[in-house]
Write a protein that holds these residues in place. Sequence first.
Motif, mmCIF file in Angstrom:
data_model
loop_
_atom_site.group_PDB
_atom_site.id
_atom_site.type_symbol
_atom_site.label_atom_id
_atom_site.label_comp_id
_atom_site.label_asym_id
_atom_site.label_seq_id
_atom_site.Cartn_x
_atom_site.Cartn_y
_atom_site.Cartn_z
ATOM 1 N N ALA A 21 6.595 -23.594 67.538
ATOM 2 C CA ALA A 21 7.298 -23.067 68.850
ATOM 3 C C ALA A 21 8.737 -23.687 69.021
ATOM 4 O O ALA A 21 9.504 -23.200 69.230
ATOM 5 N N VAL A 25 11.951 -22.419 69.392
ATOM 6 C CA VAL A 25 13.222 -22.563 70.215
ATOM 7 C C VAL A 25 14.556 -23.190 69.263
ATOM 8 O O VAL A 25 15.045 -23.279 69.677
ATOM 9 N N ALA A 28 16.363 -20.284 69.038
ATOM 10 C CA ALA A 28 16.567 -19.264 70.540
ATOM 11 C C ALA A 28 18.322 -20.290 70.890
ATOM 12 O O ALA A 28 18.579 -19.972 71.355
ATOM 13 N N ILE A 29 17.509 -21.571 70.468
ATOM 14 C CA ILE A 29 18.951 -22.233 70.806
ATOM 15 C C ILE A 29 20.554 -22.398 70.161
ATOM 16 O O ILE A 29 21.337 -22.065 70.632
#
Length: 70
Positions: A21, A25, A28-29
């Motif tokens: 996860a 993340v 995605a950032i």
Amino acid sequence: MPALIRFMLHHLVIGFAIGAAAAIVLLAIQPQRLVNASELRLVVCLYVLGLGASFALGSLATALMMDTEG
């Protein structure tokens, strides 16, 4: 299933899920890390595997260190 195997699998799976996860993340950032990747799926899988495995072993080591049942 023996208690030790259950204990290890539980903490390895939880740690891997947290690490995976975190990797997703982070990607995605900052998607610009993957702009030049020609094999996008392979890069993402290796990134998730790398962080997931590290977190899994860290979770297991922490659980073994903090186990007060011994």
